[in-house]
Enzyme design. Structure first.
Site, PDB file in Angstrom:
ATOM      1  N   ASP A 124      37.285  -8.311  94.267  1.00  0.00           N
ATOM      2  CA  ASP A 124      36.580  -8.187  92.987  1.00  0.00           C
ATOM      3  C   ASP A 124      35.071  -8.277  93.171  1.00  0.00           C
ATOM      4  OD1 ASP A 124      35.949  -8.114  90.301  1.00  0.00           O
ATOM      5  OD2 ASP A 124      36.467 -10.207  89.942  1.00  0.00           O
ATOM      6  N   ASP A 145      32.133  -2.733  89.469  1.00  0.00           N
ATOM      7  CA  ASP A 145      33.170  -3.761  89.541  1.00  0.00           C
ATOM      8  C   ASP A 145      34.521  -3.209  89.961  1.00  0.00           C
ATOM      9  OD1 ASP A 145      34.764  -5.964  89.195  1.00  0.00           O
ATOM     10  OD2 ASP A 145      34.636  -5.985  87.017  1.00  0.00           O
TER      11      ASP A 145
END
Length: 407
Positions: free
Chosen positions: A16, A217
């Site tokens: 992430d 992201d």
């Protein structure tokens, strides 16, 4: 896989770039899915609980765009494909929000900057750089796509992650680097500015200034945009409509329409495949779009250090993405034919090979299945990491009024 403890326990985690904390679900985890692999801290001889000034264990809550995780600040040896940090501070999680964990994953490996870390810990990747374990201070992603593939399993390996370099076989041409936007504080997100967008070949108006700030992201499935941008994008698509009820913040459009969207971050216009913009049918000839209103479709409030855009896998599946620590930048390149080219559909290559690179690190014997290509950087080592199905929508960290809540 990430290994933690002594003897090592191996766990799949979400990679992430929209958060900075490392955490593992513990054997005491409440609300974890029944198939979640759990870390047994009592079985590790090197595990330690981090204590506060009163010598009691420190409890921390990490807030994400789609939930939260709570647990105890802890330390242990952490390893990924031969890269080791000892000790690494992480959160041993005992409570998660429903839906935060999905698939066969144990936690999240945050790949953003320390300034975003709720635990205050130096992220695993930043320690590797400071200790000169990596060949170059960067990491790169190629994400696979599974759309209308009848043979696909519920979970498939999700592409290739290269830590400490890039894999030139997966992209063509130059990597266009965009310097991170300075917000006047410590680095947090991998933050760029969205400078332009087109829909069906025509420019649409997108916000400027702080409303253009975008977190790049890997941990978010879709593209979250500020209200004005989302309305402008779908306003350029005849027959589109804002959805209500449980789908508030999302938009529908005629399934017969192939959406052509591009985004720019100060340079080239990068196209998004129409396959990624179509999330499936809602009935009556309408389909759901891959861009949603971030102000309505998540718990995130822009400002106070939070982005107004979250550019996730709907976009990232269409490019080779590189996250460079020094000088701090995010780069994009066109996918090679081996990586699927502009369509993003792999051609003649196995799904899910994962390359990890390090300074002077040899390729281990006995590796199989996911070995890197011959053009991988010297010293590459293969590993199997989190799958595409485990990339959770809305998994990016949230700053609360500019500060982290530590309870």
């Amino acid at each position: 896989m990430v290994q933690v403890g002594t003897p090592a326990q191996s766990f799949p985690v979400v990679l992430d770039t929209g958060s900075s904390d490392l955490w593992f679900a513990s054997t005491q985890c409440q609300q974890c899915p029944s198939d979640t692999p759990l870390f047994n801290a009592q079985s590790s001889s090197t595990f330690a609980t981090s204590s506060g000034s009163n010598q009691q264990s420190t409890a921390v809550t990490i807030n994400y765009g789609s939930g939260s995780a709570q647990g105890q600040l802890s330390q242990d040896t952490v390893n990924m494909a031969g890269f080791t940090v000892n000790p690494q501070t992480f959160l041993l999680v005992n409570t998660v929000s429903q839906g935060l964990l999905g698939g066969n994953t144990t936690g999240i490996l945050g790949l953003a900057f320390q300034g975003l870390a709720a635990t205050g810990a130096i992220p695993f990747w930043q320690t590797l750089i400071s200790e000169n374990q990596l060949s170059t201070p960067e990491m790169a992603f190629w994400l696979t796509r599974f759309v209308d593939v009848p043979s696909a399993a519920p979970e498939e390996f999700g592409g290739e992650f290269t830590l400490g370099g890039t894999n030139s076989s997966l992209f063509t041409g130059d990597i266009e680097y965009n310097n991170l936007v300075s917000t006047g504080t410590a680095q947090t997100f991998w933050m760029l500015s969205v400078t332009a967008a087109t829909v069906q070949g025509k420019s649409v108006t997108v916000p400027t200034g702080n409303d253009a700030l975008a977190a790049i992201d890997t941990g978010t499935t879709l593209i979250g945009a500020p209200t004005a941008a989302a309305q402008a994008i779908y306003g350029a698509i005849p027959g589109s409509a804002a959805l209500k009820g449980q789908y508030e913040g999302f938009f529908s459009f005629p399934c017969s329409t192939d959406i052509s969207l591009t985004l720019s971050f100060g340079g080239q216009a990068w196209p998004v495949s129409s396959a990624d913009m179509n999330l499936g049918t809602l009935g009556s000839g309408q389909c759901m779009g891959g861009v949603f209103d971030l102000d309505l479709g998540s718990s995130v409030t822009s400002g106070n250090g939070n982005p107004s855009w979250v550019v996730g896998d709907t976009f990232l599946k269409n490019v080779y993405s590189v996250f460079r620590a020094s000088p701090a930048a995010v780069g994009f390149a066109q996918l090679s034919d081996a990586a699927g080219g502009s369509s993003g559909a792999p051609s003649g290559s196995a799904f899910g090979s994962v390359t990890i690179t390090a300074t002077g690190a040899p390729l281990p014997s006995g590796s199989s299945g996911s070995s890197p290509s011959s053009s991988s950087p010297s010293g590459a080592r293969p590993a199997r990491l989190a799958d595409a199905g485990a990339l959770v929508a809305g998994v990016f960290a949230v700053l609360v009024s500019g500060f982290w809540a530590v309870v």
